[in-house]
Design a protein around this motif. Structure first.
Motif, PDB file in Angstrom:
ATOM      1  N   SER A   1      -0.971   6.444   2.957  1.00 16.39           N
ATOM      2  CA  SER A   1      -1.348   5.132   2.396  1.00 16.39           C
ATOM      3  C   SER A   1      -2.796   4.811   2.718  1.00 16.39           C
ATOM      4  O   SER A   1      -3.549   4.335   1.861  1.00 16.39           O
TER       5      SER A   1
ATOM      6  N   ARG B   1      -7.097   3.233  -4.632  1.00 16.27           N
ATOM      7  CA  ARG B   1      -6.554   1.929  -5.039  1.00 16.27           C
ATOM      8  C   ARG B   1      -7.669   0.912  -5.226  1.00 16.27           C
ATOM      9  O   ARG B   1      -7.560   0.007  -6.029  1.00 16.27           O
TER      10      ARG B   1
ATOM     11  N   GLU C   1       1.274  -0.505 -10.797  1.00 17.71           N
ATOM     12  CA  GLU C   1       1.535  -1.075  -9.473  1.00 17.71           C
ATOM     13  C   GLU C   1       2.006  -0.014  -8.468  1.00 17.71           C
ATOM     14  O   GLU C   1       1.868  -0.194  -7.258  1.00 17.71           O
TER      15      GLU C   1
ATOM     16  N   ASP D   1       0.806  -1.226   0.000  1.00 20.86           N
ATOM     17  CA  ASP D   1       0.000   0.000   0.000  1.00 20.86           C
ATOM     18  C   ASP D   1       0.837   1.273   0.000  1.00 20.86           C
ATOM     19  O   ASP D   1       0.314   2.353  -0.265  1.00 20.86           O
TER      20      ASP D   1
ATOM     21  N   ASN E   1      -1.231   5.582  -6.855  1.00 15.25           N
ATOM     22  CA  ASN E   1      -2.111   5.811  -5.709  1.00 15.25           C
ATOM     23  C   ASN E   1      -1.575   5.190  -4.419  1.00 15.25           C
ATOM     24  O   ASN E   1      -2.342   4.716  -3.579  1.00 15.25           O
ATOM     25  N   LYS E   2      -0.278   5.225  -4.297  1.00 15.06           N
ATOM     26  CA  LYS E   2       0.387   4.747  -3.087  1.00 15.06           C
ATOM     27  C   LYS E   2       1.313   5.852  -2.593  1.00 15.06           C
ATOM     28  O   LYS E   2       1.798   6.664  -3.365  1.00 15.06           O
TER      29      LYS E   2
END
Length: 186
Positions: A177, A184, A103, A76, A106-107
């Protein structure tokens, strides 16, 4: 539970980053706000980028890319431990980042850097890269000096104040996160 990867961003023999990363992991695992795990680039054996299509297409063809993508997708947020090489990011770290795209998105990401000027120039470059990959880089960071946080430039002995800087970085990475979780999920 929020999962944070502590990425060891150097593959150089005798790397100082190993001691730094274990220090980060030791402090992180004392916390109860997230699960923390070591992600060592050496464990993934990534060659120079060998995918025929851009990472943004998500059409990975190599087994090592699939393994790397699965690991990064499972997390995350990140704390990247990086040295500064020639005023920038180590080639192995940049290569590993470039293998993937979605991948990373949005982390959150925080940085622990080291070098003659604390590795700050490498982090500035990583912040630009993170923005392109839609990562949220946190403000707080740990900048370790080879002159004051290492003995003989190789034995890691961080100043006591560095633990406070690390705590702030971990707080921000975890908070961001968690805040980005709805993005996510969609």
């Amino acid at each position: 539970m929020t999962k944070i990867g502590i990425i060891l961003g150097s593959t150089r023999p005798g790397r100082n980053g190993e001691a730094v990363t274990h220090w980060v992991l030791e402090h992180a695992r004392r916390r109860t706000d997230a699960e923390y795990e070591l992600v060592d680039l050496l464990d993934y054996k990534l060659p120079l980028l060998d995918e025929p299509y851009p990472a943004a297409m998500g059409q990975y063809s190599q087994p090592h890319t699939h393994e790397w993508a699965a690991k990064i997708a499972s997390l995350d947020g990140f704390v990247i431990v990086t040295p500064e090489y020639n005023h920038s990011v180590p080639g192995a770290l940049k290569n590993a980042i470039d293998f993937l795209a979605a991948e990373w998105a949005n982390k959150s990401v925080g940085f622990v850097s080291y070098g003659s000027t604390g590795g700050t120039r490498a982090v500035e470059h990583l912040r630009l890269i993170a923005g392109e990959l839609q990562m949220a880089d946190v403000r707080s960071q740990v900048a370790l000096s080879l002159f004051t946080d290492f003995e003989n430039f190789s034995v890691f002995k961080p100043a006591d104040t560095q633990a406070d800087a690390l705590a702030g970085t971990l707080e921000q990475v975890v908070a961001w996160s968690k805040a980005l979780a709805p993005l996510r999920a969609s």
